[in-house]
Design an enzyme around this catalytic site. Sequence first.
Site, PDB file in Angstrom:
ATOM      1  N   ASN A 196       0.860  -1.182   0.000  1.00 15.13           N
ATOM      2  CA  ASN A 196       0.000   0.000   0.000  1.00 15.13           C
ATOM      3  C   ASN A 196       0.899   1.236   0.000  1.00 15.13           C
ATOM      4  OD1 ASN A 196      -1.841   2.025   0.412  1.00 15.13           O
ATOM      5  ND2 ASN A 196      -2.406   1.417   2.495  1.00 15.13           N
ATOM      6  N   LYS A 200       0.063   4.279  -0.225  1.00 14.20           N
ATOM      7  CA  LYS A 200      -0.552   5.480   0.360  1.00 14.20           C
ATOM      8  C   LYS A 200      -0.316   6.680  -0.575  1.00 14.20           C
ATOM      9  CE  LYS A 200      -0.048   3.241   4.785  1.00 14.20           C
ATOM     10  NZ  LYS A 200       0.131   3.332   6.224  1.00 14.20           N
ATOM     11  N   HIS A 236      -9.357   1.629   5.076  1.00 12.71           N
ATOM     12  CA  HIS A 236      -8.066   1.759   5.740  1.00 12.71           C
ATOM     13  C   HIS A 236      -8.222   2.677   6.959  1.00 12.71           C
ATOM     14  CE1 HIS A 236      -3.914   2.734   6.597  1.00 12.71           C
ATOM     15  NE2 HIS A 236      -3.600   1.633   5.934  1.00 12.71           N
ATOM     16  N   GLU A 259      -6.500   4.980   8.053  1.00 16.34           N
ATOM     17  CA  GLU A 259      -6.255   6.409   7.792  1.00 16.34           C
ATOM     18  C   GLU A 259      -7.493   7.056   7.188  1.00 16.34           C
ATOM     19  OE1 GLU A 259      -2.689   5.680   5.592  1.00 16.34           O
ATOM     20  OE2 GLU A 259      -1.712   5.076   7.448  1.00 16.34           O
ATOM     21  N   GLU A 288      -5.194  -4.660  10.588  1.00 15.78           N
ATOM     22  CA  GLU A 288      -4.146  -3.666  10.784  1.00 15.78           C
ATOM     23  C   GLU A 288      -4.370  -2.941  12.116  1.00 15.78           C
ATOM     24  OE1 GLU A 288      -2.312  -2.557   6.690  1.00 15.78           O
ATOM     25  OE2 GLU A 288      -3.843  -1.104   7.223  1.00 15.78           O
ATOM     26  N   GLY A 348       2.994   2.256  10.713  1.00 18.95           N
ATOM     27  CA  GLY A 348       3.983   3.322  10.554  1.00 18.95           C
ATOM     28  C   GLY A 348       4.742   3.648  11.819  1.00 18.95           C
ATOM     29  N   SER A 408       3.805  -2.225  10.141  1.00 20.31           N
ATOM     30  CA  SER A 408       5.260  -2.363  10.271  1.00 20.31           C
ATOM     31  C   SER A 408       5.766  -3.750   9.873  1.00 20.31           C
ATOM     32  CB  SER A 408       5.713  -1.997  11.691  1.00 20.31           C
ATOM     33  OG  SER A 408       5.312  -0.658  11.991  1.00 20.31           O
TER      34      SER A 408
HETATM   35  P1  13P Z   1       3.270   0.327   7.572  1.00 10.85           P
HETATM   36  O1  13P Z   1       3.737  -0.967   6.943  1.00 10.85           O
HETATM   37  O2  13P Z   1       4.043   1.516   7.081  1.00 10.85           O
HETATM   38  O3  13P Z   1       3.218   0.226   9.065  1.00 10.85           O
HETATM   39  O4  13P Z   1       1.773   0.582   7.075  1.00 10.85           O
HETATM   40  C1  13P Z   1       0.857  -0.439   7.188  1.00 10.85           C
HETATM   41  C2  13P Z   1      -0.363  -0.047   6.455  1.00 10.85           C
HETATM   42  O5  13P Z   1      -1.084   0.844   6.862  1.00 10.85           O
HETATM   43  C3  13P Z   1      -0.673  -0.750   5.205  1.00 10.85           C
HETATM   44  O6  13P Z   1      -1.939  -0.445   4.742  1.00 10.85           O
END
Ligand code: 13P
Length: 251
Positions: free
Chosen positions: A10, A12, A96, A98, A168, A174, A210
């Site tokens: 992903n 983003k 997601h 976010e 997640e 992150g 992560s």
């Molecule tokens: P990270 O791998 O950067 O922690 O992000 C995970 C994520 O949100 C994938 O959709």
Amino acid sequence: MSRRPYIAGNWKMNKTGFEAEDFVFALLPQIAGDDIAEVVICAPFTALSNVIDSSRGTRIKVAAQNMHEAESGAFTGEVSAGMLRDIDVRAVVLGHSERRQYFNETDEALAAKVVVALENDLEPILCVGETDAQREANETEAVLKTQVETALANVPAEKLGDVVIAYEPVWAIGTGKTATNELAQEACAFIRSLLDPGAADKVRILYGGSMKPENAAELLAQPDIDGGLIGGASLKADDFAALVAAGDAAA
Ligand code: 13P
């Protein structure tokens, strides 16, 4: 039953079209061997066509990161499932954290989006997960239950197996703070227990938060973790290639 491993990057809000093509050209030779795991790139809208055109005929499947549930209409700034299909997008990330956190994505809207994606032959990658505060308050299972059951409420039984779910935990995204193998397995097994027994064995459940080349193999070795949804470590072709190799090895 064995489920095909699923490794999804992903991106983003990262990469221009040119950067996306560069990534694909660097990645392809490194993943040309075994076509075991499914390889998915979730690109921003503006780079979708670049990834699609530069990866046609390869094992890469291209996904969008969101869509609107309506077919068309007065929804400024939005993109429909039909528009994504029109450029050969084959999957879509929905819900997601976010988007839930910053853009008011609700479980109710997701219930409509999942169905519309399936009707348009887009594989939904439904994201669920608890925040740090919810985990501390022992609410993890209640949160996952509401998120999964509401979003999947209108999916016809025969289509449920086509849904991909990504667990997640928000506190692991992150942050470099990966869930332990045991904790991730426990949550993914709980999510599977919520699904209709007729389809539960077919649904791929991914871990995200992560995930990186150093911890992928042990997470993917867990019985209910069928793949990964990877943010930061999917932005570099070498790291993502290593994650795909871990997916191939996990089959
Ligand atoms: P990270 O791998 O950067 O922690 O992000 C995970 C994520 O949100 C994938 O959709």
